[in-house]
Design a protein around this motif. Structure first.
Motif: not given
Length: 487
Positions: A419-422, A447-450, A463-470, A474-477
């Protein structure tokens, strides 16, 4: 717009209520994340949202690729004189891919390309195929297949390779039966699945894809151990550490020291940057995308300006070498001659030095444990009289709040680092599009990491990793960016 008041504090290790985290994508078991001991406060994220405590954090949960030392195998035949290493290359038309092929072209007696994959640049891929004659080639888009075959015929290729398309094609290239090592030059999470396929097929990994360990370390590291596969870092800082750690005895490693150029703002005071953000945000934007040393892409230049590249490298170093986050330091080194350092148990410090050149760490991932003699014409040797003075200074974490955030995400473990990286990638993309200001980058990542801590997965699947990357993108945008942030 001034710098945000960071909830990720370096100085206040306040005890806070535990956050709930998911232990796996299948289980709903809950575990706490609590506060940091005072001696660790220097490199900790400490807030009412997320705190990690000595003895209760997750940094030791996953193991590492090279725990504390690099053991060099014996009795490996030297490359050349009929001994070649067979390479599969993911991302052949990108920067890493073209440099890898330049090395193969310069040393055809040592390296053979048996398979390669490319994206949309089928013209360059056709040239590479005609030159290196791989047995298998994959391109990303099926609609280009007919044009690609026509290009090969036009270039005189009569012995056609197996030609595949899409993600499945990349996977087959990565695990080609004849290859010994797979060079991963694909950016983003698209490189994760073929990398996993290569590991499961027993191929050593020449790692040039940061998501492999930064985002997916909790999944990848145990997988490497399961299949007895070696992961060799192509990033210059991690290659430097890798080279310095060879020959260390058990328990001989004390500290890792990553060097950073300091980026565009290394000679700016925070107050000066805040003034620019308020009065001339476009000038701050232009400065953040101009590196003082090199001409690089806008995204990586911005990561250097925020020092986010180094925060991510701290996480990667931990997964590579198993060193506690307490014992991974970052120093600003403007000359970029010392690529990183290792302190040993007896306080000796070993440094790897050289002119900045990505080809050297790429070459070493391919040749290790061998050392390949290079031409002085194409590989200039380091001249101590010409390089001048070497200087070092401590990074200002008020100016670079990315560093404490990176340490905190690493200690949290699991999907926190993905999540931090994405979140950073999405925030930087929106900054480059002038949808947010410079200091907003830190705020939206924070804010996204929190927000993610409520759904943290400690033992994630791929799949979890790819899911949370996306999810993070989305959360940022959608949740963090507002119209008034535009510059």
């Amino acid at each position: 717009r001034t710098a945000p008041a960071m909830a990720f504090s370096l100085r206040t290790p306040t005890t806070v209520p535990c956050q709930a985290v998911r232990l796996s994508s299948q289980a709903a078991t809950r575990s706490g994340v609590s506060a940091l001991a005072p001696k660790q406060a220097q490199k900790a994220l400490s807030s009412k949202r997320l705190c990690v405590k000595a003895g209760a954090n997750n940094e030791s949960r996953y193991g590492s690729c090279w725990p504390g030392r690099v053991e060099v195998p014996l009795h490996i035949p030297k490359l050349g004189n009929g001994v070649t290493k067979k390479i599969s290359l993911l991302g052949s038309t990108g920067s890493i891919g073209t440099q890898t092929l330049d090395i193969c072209a310069e040393h055809p007696d040592k390296f053979e390309v048996v398979a390669l994959s490319a994206g949309r640049n089928i013209e360059l891929c056709a040239e590479q195929t005609a030159k290196f004659k791989p047995k298998m080639v994959s391109i990303s888009h099926s609609e280009q297949l007919a044009d690609f075959k026509a290009l090969l015929k036009a270039k005189g290729v009569t012995n056609m390779p197996d030609i595949l398309v899409g993600p499945e094609g990349m996977i087959e290239v990565a695990r080609h039966a004849d290859c010994e090592a797979t060079v991963t030059g694909i950016v983003g999470c698209a490189g994760l699945y073929p990398t996993v396929a290569a590991i499961e097929a027993g191929k050593d990994i020449c790692l040039a894809n940061k998501e492999t360990l930064i985002a997916a370390g909790p999944y990848i590291v145990p997988l490497l151990k399961k299949h007895g596969v070696k992961l060799l870092p192509a990033d210059s800082e991690h290659s430097a550490l890798f080279q310095c750690m060879q020959g260390l005895p058990e328990g001989g490693l004390r500290r890792l020291i990553l060097t950073a150029s300091g980026g565009a703002f290394r000679d700016f005071e925070l107050e000066e940057m805040q003034f620019m953000a308020k009065n001339d945000p476009l000038a701050l934007h232009a400065k953040a995308t101009t590196h003082p040393n090199w001409d690089m892409g806008a995204k990586i230049t911005c990561d250097s300006a925020t020092l986010m590249n180094k925060a991510l490298e701290v996480i990667e170093a931990h997964y590579l070498y198993g060193t506690s986050y307490d014992n991974i330091d970052v120093v600003i080194h403007p000359q970029s001659i010392v690529h990183s350092m290792v302190e040993t148990a007896d306080s000796s410090v070993l440094a790897q030095m050289g002119w900045p050149d990505m080809r050297l760490p790429i070459l070493y991932t391919m040749s290790w444990p061998d050392r390949v003699m290079t031409s002085e014409t194409t590989w200039p040797r380091l001249d101590f009289l010409k390089m001048g003075d070497l200087t070092f200074r401590e990074p200002d974490t008020k100016k670079y709040p990315s560093l404490p955030m990176g340490y905190a995400a690493g200690r949290a473990g699991g999907t926190a680092t993905a999540v931090f990286s994405a979140a950073n990638e999405q925030a930087v993309a929106m900054f480059l599009d002038k949808k947010i200001g410079y200091f907003d980058i830190y705020k939206v990542i924070e804010d996204t990491c929190a927000a993610h801590m409520q759904e943290l997965v400690l033992d994630p699947s791929l799949d979890d990793i790819v899911h949370f990357d996306q999810w993070a993108r989305n959360y940022v945008a959608e949740k963090c960016v507002t119209a008034d942030m535009a510059i």
